[in-house]
Design an enzyme around this catalytic site. Structure first.
Site, PDB file in Angstrom:
ATOM      1  N   HIS A  63     -29.685 -12.487   3.493  1.00  0.00           N
ATOM      2  CA  HIS A  63     -28.446 -12.003   2.877  1.00  0.00           C
ATOM      3  C   HIS A  63     -28.710 -11.632   1.433  1.00  0.00           C
ATOM      4  O   HIS A  63     -29.517 -12.260   0.747  1.00  0.00           O
ATOM      5  CB  HIS A  63     -27.326 -13.048   2.968  1.00  0.00           C
ATOM      6  CG  HIS A  63     -27.715 -14.409   2.493  1.00  0.00           C
ATOM      7  ND1 HIS A  63     -28.453 -15.281   3.272  1.00  0.00           N
ATOM      8  CD2 HIS A  63     -27.490 -15.050   1.324  1.00  0.00           C
ATOM      9  CE1 HIS A  63     -28.646 -16.399   2.604  1.00  0.00           C
ATOM     10  NE2 HIS A  63     -28.086 -16.285   1.406  1.00  0.00           N
ATOM     11  N   HIS A 121     -26.851 -11.361  -2.119  1.00  0.00           N
ATOM     12  CA  HIS A 121     -25.674 -11.665  -2.923  1.00  0.00           C
ATOM     13  C   HIS A 121     -25.381 -10.457  -3.815  1.00  0.00           C
ATOM     14  O   HIS A 121     -26.285  -9.951  -4.494  1.00  0.00           O
ATOM     15  CB  HIS A 121     -25.938 -12.870  -3.835  1.00  0.00           C
ATOM     16  CG  HIS A 121     -26.181 -14.163  -3.121  1.00  0.00           C
ATOM     17  ND1 HIS A 121     -25.213 -15.136  -2.999  1.00  0.00           N
ATOM     18  CD2 HIS A 121     -27.288 -14.658  -2.506  1.00  0.00           C
ATOM     19  CE1 HIS A 121     -25.718 -16.182  -2.344  1.00  0.00           C
ATOM     20  NE2 HIS A 121     -26.981 -15.908  -2.039  1.00  0.00           N
ATOM     21  N   ASP A 161     -18.130 -14.175  -0.384  1.00  0.00           N
ATOM     22  CA  ASP A 161     -18.736 -15.506  -0.398  1.00  0.00           C
ATOM     23  C   ASP A 161     -17.624 -16.554  -0.498  1.00  0.00           C
ATOM     24  O   ASP A 161     -16.658 -16.402  -1.237  1.00  0.00           O
ATOM     25  CB  ASP A 161     -19.702 -15.641  -1.582  1.00  0.00           C
ATOM     26  CG  ASP A 161     -20.616 -16.843  -1.443  1.00  0.00           C
ATOM     27  OD1 ASP A 161     -21.827 -16.635  -1.240  1.00  0.00           O
ATOM     28  OD2 ASP A 161     -20.120 -17.989  -1.548  1.00  0.00           O
ATOM     29  N   ILE A 162     -17.787 -17.639   0.246  1.00  0.00           N
ATOM     30  CA  ILE A 162     -16.759 -18.678   0.311  1.00  0.00           C
ATOM     31  C   ILE A 162     -16.674 -19.479  -0.994  1.00  0.00           C
ATOM     32  O   ILE A 162     -15.654 -20.135  -1.263  1.00  0.00           O
ATOM     33  CB  ILE A 162     -17.041 -19.603   1.519  1.00  0.00           C
ATOM     34  CG1 ILE A 162     -15.783 -20.302   1.991  1.00  0.00           C
ATOM     35  CG2 ILE A 162     -18.151 -20.602   1.211  1.00  0.00           C
ATOM     36  CD1 ILE A 162     -15.932 -20.964   3.356  1.00  0.00           C
ATOM     37  N   GLY A 173     -33.055 -21.883  -3.552  1.00  0.00           N
ATOM     38  CA  GLY A 173     -31.624 -21.987  -3.302  1.00  0.00           C
ATOM     39  C   GLY A 173     -31.178 -21.407  -1.980  1.00  0.00           C
ATOM     40  O   GLY A 173     -29.969 -21.347  -1.718  1.00  0.00           O
ATOM     41  N   GLN A 174     -32.115 -20.963  -1.144  1.00  0.00           N
ATOM     42  CA  GLN A 174     -31.684 -20.432   0.155  1.00  0.00           C
ATOM     43  C   GLN A 174     -31.173 -21.566   1.028  1.00  0.00           C
ATOM     44  O   GLN A 174     -31.908 -22.521   1.321  1.00  0.00           O
ATOM     45  CB  GLN A 174     -32.827 -19.695   0.866  1.00  0.00           C
ATOM     46  CG  GLN A 174     -32.351 -19.045   2.168  1.00  0.00           C
ATOM     47  CD  GLN A 174     -33.440 -18.255   2.892  1.00  0.00           C
ATOM     48  OE1 GLN A 174     -34.606 -18.282   2.514  1.00  0.00           O
ATOM     49  NE2 GLN A 174     -33.039 -17.541   3.931  1.00  0.00           N
TER      50      GLN A 174
END
Ligand code: AMP
Ligand code: ZN
Length: 113
Positions: free
Chosen positions: A99, A101, A30-31, A92-93
Site C-alpha cells: 500500500h 500512503h 486511512d482509519i 512500520g509495515q
C-alpha cells in the site's frame, strides 16, 4: 488471500471509505489519519509488500503511484504531498498487502522518524 485485511477491503468484506477504484487499484481513507489527507492506494492483486514484488508487478506498482498523484491533484495537496511505502516491520509495515500512503494538507518534516 482470505486472511488479508486489505484483500477483504477490496472485496467489500471489511468496510472502508472508498476514494477511488478501477480495475487494478482501490484507494480508501486511512482509519487512523496522520494528516488532513491520508489515503491508502493498493493494488487489487495481493502483493505482500515491495520486498516481495516481482518484475512483472512493476507496471502495476507504478500505476498505483499515478493513482496517488491523481488523488493529490483532486485534493489540491500537491504542494504538501508525501507518498510512503513502509517495507518491513521495523519500517512500520503492519499490513502485509502493498500500500502507498498518500499524505498531505500540512507541512511535512524531513527526515521522517
Ligand atoms: P503500514 O503501517 O504502512 O502497514 O500501514 C497500515 C495502515 O493501514 C495504517 O496507517 C493503518 O491506520 C491503516 N489501517 C489499518 N486498518 C485499517 C482499516 N480497516 N481501514 C483503513 N485503514 C486501516
Ligand atoms: Zn491482500
Amino acid at each position: 488471500m482470505p486472511d488479508c485485511l486489505f484483500c477483504n477491503i477490496v472485496e467489500g468484506k471489511v468496510p472502508s471509505k472508498k476514494v477511488f477504484e478501477d480495475d487494478r487499484t482501490y484507494a480508501f481513507e486511512d482509519i487512523d489519519p496522520q494528516a488532513p489527507t491520508h489515503v491508502l492506494v493498493i493494488p487489487k492483486k495481493h502483493i505482500s509488500g515491495l520486498q516481495n514484488a516481482e518484475p512483472s508487478d512493476a507496471e502495476l506498482i507504478g500505476y498505483c503511484y499515478l493513482v496517488a498523484a491523481r488523488i493529490a491533484h483532486e485534493r489540491k495537496i500537491e504542494d504538501t504531498l508525501r507518498t510512503v511505502c513502509n517495507v518491513g516491520p521495523r519500517a512500520g509495515q503492519a499490513v502485509f498487502h502493498l500500500h502507498i500512503h498518500v499524505l498531505g494538507g500540512r507541512d511535512m518534516k524531513w527526515p521522517p522518524g
